[in-house]
Design an enzyme around this catalytic site. Structure first.
Site, PDB file in Angstrom:
ATOM      1  N   LYS A   9      -9.855 -28.685  36.924  1.00 29.32           N
ATOM      2  CA  LYS A   9      -8.430 -29.051  36.664  1.00 29.32           C
ATOM      3  C   LYS A   9      -7.507 -28.512  37.696  1.00 29.32           C
ATOM      4  CE  LYS A   9      -8.525 -30.688  32.103  1.00 29.32           C
ATOM      5  NZ  LYS A   9      -8.204 -30.731  30.493  1.00 29.32           N
ATOM      6  N   TYR A  49      -7.837 -40.706  30.712  1.00 27.41           N
ATOM      7  CA  TYR A  49      -7.212 -40.180  29.332  1.00 27.41           C
ATOM      8  C   TYR A  49      -6.505 -41.405  28.617  1.00 27.41           C
ATOM      9  CZ  TYR A  49      -7.934 -35.457  30.662  1.00 27.41           C
ATOM     10  OH  TYR A  49      -8.364 -34.216  31.003  1.00 27.41           O
ATOM     11  N   PHE A  57       1.772 -35.744  24.205  1.00 28.35           N
ATOM     12  CA  PHE A  57       1.363 -35.144  25.539  1.00 28.35           C
ATOM     13  C   PHE A  57       0.934 -35.946  26.609  1.00 28.35           C
ATOM     14  CE2 PHE A  57      -2.274 -34.385  22.746  1.00 28.35           C
ATOM     15  CZ  PHE A  57      -3.312 -34.807  23.579  1.00 28.35           C
ATOM     16  N   ARG A  85     -19.737 -27.810  26.849  1.00 25.25           N
ATOM     17  CA  ARG A  85     -18.636 -27.681  25.878  1.00 25.25           C
ATOM     18  C   ARG A  85     -18.426 -26.068  25.268  1.00 25.25           C
ATOM     19  NH1 ARG A  85     -15.415 -31.886  25.200  1.00 25.25           N
ATOM     20  NH2 ARG A  85     -14.579 -30.988  23.076  1.00 25.25           N
ATOM     21  N   THR A  91     -10.230 -26.129  23.224  1.00 25.94           N
ATOM     22  CA  THR A  91      -9.247 -26.793  24.142  1.00 25.94           C
ATOM     23  C   THR A  91      -7.896 -25.841  24.268  1.00 25.94           C
ATOM     24  OG1 THR A  91      -9.979 -29.027  22.905  1.00 25.94           O
ATOM     25  CG2 THR A  91      -7.708 -28.683  24.216  1.00 25.94           C
ATOM     26  N   ARG A 102     -12.143 -21.260  29.266  1.00 29.37           N
ATOM     27  CA  ARG A 102     -10.806 -21.312  28.874  1.00 29.37           C
ATOM     28  C   ARG A 102     -10.349 -20.008  28.450  1.00 29.37           C
ATOM     29  NH1 ARG A 102     -11.837 -27.336  26.391  1.00 29.37           N
ATOM     30  NH2 ARG A 102     -11.089 -28.645  27.946  1.00 29.37           N
ATOM     31  N   ASN A 112      -5.655 -26.140  31.139  1.00 24.47           N
ATOM     32  CA  ASN A 112      -6.739 -25.448  30.539  1.00 24.47           C
ATOM     33  C   ASN A 112      -7.931 -25.637  31.368  1.00 24.47           C
ATOM     34  OD1 ASN A 112      -7.525 -28.087  29.756  1.00 24.47           O
ATOM     35  ND2 ASN A 112      -7.706 -27.815  27.438  1.00 24.47           N
ATOM     36  N   HIS A 115     -12.218 -30.025  32.073  1.00 24.20           N
ATOM     37  CA  HIS A 115     -12.480 -31.071  31.211  1.00 24.20           C
ATOM     38  C   HIS A 115     -14.254 -31.137  30.903  1.00 24.20           C
ATOM     39  CE1 HIS A 115     -13.160 -34.984  29.586  1.00 24.20           C
ATOM     40  NE2 HIS A 115     -14.180 -35.186  30.375  1.00 24.20           N
ATOM     41  N   GLU A 126     -17.610 -41.884  31.882  1.00 29.07           N
ATOM     42  CA  GLU A 126     -16.678 -41.055  32.884  1.00 29.07           C
ATOM     43  C   GLU A 126     -17.428 -40.866  34.212  1.00 29.07           C
ATOM     44  OE1 GLU A 126     -15.827 -37.429  30.337  1.00 29.07           O
ATOM     45  OE2 GLU A 126     -14.582 -38.763  29.075  1.00 29.07           O
TER      46      GLU A 126
HETATM   47  P1  ATP Z   1     -10.873 -32.315  27.568  1.00 33.35           P
HETATM   48  O1  ATP Z   1     -11.133 -33.870  27.101  1.00 33.35           O
HETATM   49  O2  ATP Z   1      -9.916 -32.131  28.956  1.00 33.35           O
HETATM   50  O3  ATP Z   1     -12.300 -31.665  28.064  1.00 33.35           O
HETATM   51  P2  ATP Z   1     -10.731 -31.348  25.021  1.00 33.35           P
HETATM   52  O4  ATP Z   1     -12.040 -32.515  24.790  1.00 33.35           O
HETATM   53  O5  ATP Z   1     -11.069 -30.119  24.506  1.00 33.35           O
HETATM   54  O6  ATP Z   1     -10.471 -31.435  26.353  1.00 33.35           O
HETATM   55  P3  ATP Z   1      -9.037 -33.399  23.887  1.00 33.35           P
HETATM   56  O7  ATP Z   1      -8.515 -33.514  22.594  1.00 33.35           O
HETATM   57  O8  ATP Z   1      -9.834 -34.235  24.565  1.00 33.35           O
HETATM   58  O9  ATP Z   1      -9.556 -31.925  24.482  1.00 33.35           O
HETATM   59  O10 ATP Z   1      -7.484 -33.149  25.022  1.00 33.35           O
HETATM   60  C1  ATP Z   1      -7.752 -33.842  26.241  1.00 33.35           C
HETATM   61  C2  ATP Z   1      -6.956 -32.770  27.221  1.00 33.35           C
HETATM   62  O11 ATP Z   1      -5.413 -33.353  26.858  1.00 33.35           O
HETATM   63  C3  ATP Z   1      -6.946 -31.514  27.041  1.00 33.35           C
HETATM   64  O12 ATP Z   1      -7.963 -30.723  27.478  1.00 33.35           O
HETATM   65  C4  ATP Z   1      -5.692 -30.943  27.301  1.00 33.35           C
HETATM   66  O13 ATP Z   1      -5.390 -30.612  29.042  1.00 33.35           O
HETATM   67  C5  ATP Z   1      -4.535 -32.052  26.885  1.00 33.35           C
HETATM   68  N1  ATP Z   1      -4.149 -31.510  25.452  1.00 33.35           N
HETATM   69  C6  ATP Z   1      -4.697 -31.690  24.389  1.00 33.35           C
HETATM   70  N2  ATP Z   1      -3.888 -31.219  23.523  1.00 33.35           N
HETATM   71  C7  ATP Z   1      -2.814 -30.998  23.921  1.00 33.35           C
HETATM   72  C8  ATP Z   1      -1.382 -30.546  23.552  1.00 33.35           C
HETATM   73  N3  ATP Z   1      -1.274 -30.262  22.134  1.00 33.35           N
HETATM   74  N4  ATP Z   1      -0.309 -30.301  24.317  1.00 33.35           N
HETATM   75  C9  ATP Z   1      -0.798 -30.449  25.818  1.00 33.35           C
HETATM   76  N5  ATP Z   1      -1.751 -30.999  26.315  1.00 33.35           N
HETATM   77  C10 ATP Z   1      -2.988 -31.187  25.473  1.00 33.35           C
HETATM   78 MG    MG Z   2     -11.786 -34.698  25.491  1.00 34.38          MG
END
Ligand code: ATP
Ligand code: MG
Length: 137
Positions: A9, A49, A57, A85, A91, A102, A112, A115, A126
């Site tokens: 990212k 997304y 968010f 993962r 996350t 992370r 973070n 992805h 994806e």
């Molecule tokens: P990713 O999909 O990026 O691999 P993840 O699966 O761990 O991460 P998701 O729940 O899918 O997390 O959320 C997607 C992305 O949205 C997160 O990686 C983060 O960048 C952002 N995100 C998630 N929760 C929050 C939050 N509470 N505030 C701000 N950004 C958030």
């Molecule tokens: Mg995710």
């Protein structure tokens, strides 16, 4: 053998961490079988997304993902989705295990660093959003 989709990212590319993050993937036995550095368009980030469209968010996430270049990748290996993962960590970096990407590099729950797809099925969707079959070798 399984494939997953990965993104390094903007917060990480800006801090020149692409190689350090790739080293973690390779040490975990994940092979980088496709990779390119791109500036995501707003439309690409919104589509990518879309599952988070209703979350508070979402707007800030799309802004962030288009704020600087990202490195999109296809990683291949045994249990690639789960392994990827695992090395990424939780996350929220405050909850990420010691030694994870992370924990080491993420700035916040939003910024973070990486992805990773959450299932093999989503990985295929994806991957197809960013790569043609011929680009994956
Ligand atoms: P990713 O999909 O990026 O691999 P993840 O699966 O761990 O991460 P998701 O729940 O899918 O997390 O959320 C997607 C992305 O949205 C997160 O990686 C983060 O960048 C952002 N995100 C998630 N929760 C929050 C939050 N509470 N505030 C701000 N950004 C958030
Ligand atoms: Mg995710």
């Amino acid at each position: 053998i399984e494939r997953t989709f990965s993104i390094i990212k903007p917060d990480a590319t800006k801090r020149n961490l692409t190689g350090a993050i790739n080293a973690v993937f390779e040490e975990a036995g994940l092979r980088i079988v496709a990779q390119k550095r791109i500036l995501m368009t707003t439309a690409q980030a919104q589509e990518f997304y879309a599952v988070h469209k209703e979350r508070p968010f979402y707007g800030e996430l799309v802004e962030f993902m288009t704020s600087a270049p990202v490195v999109v990748q296809v990683l291949e290996g045994e249990n690639a989705v789960a392994k990827h993962r695992e090395v990424m960590g939780a996350t929220n970096p405050a909850e990420a295990a010691e030694g994870t990407i992370r924990k080491k590099f993420a700035l916040s729950v939003g910024e973070n660093s990486v992805h990773g797809s959450d299932s093999a099925e989503n990985a295929a969707i994806e991957i197809a959003q960013f790569f043609a079959g011929m680009e994956i070798v």
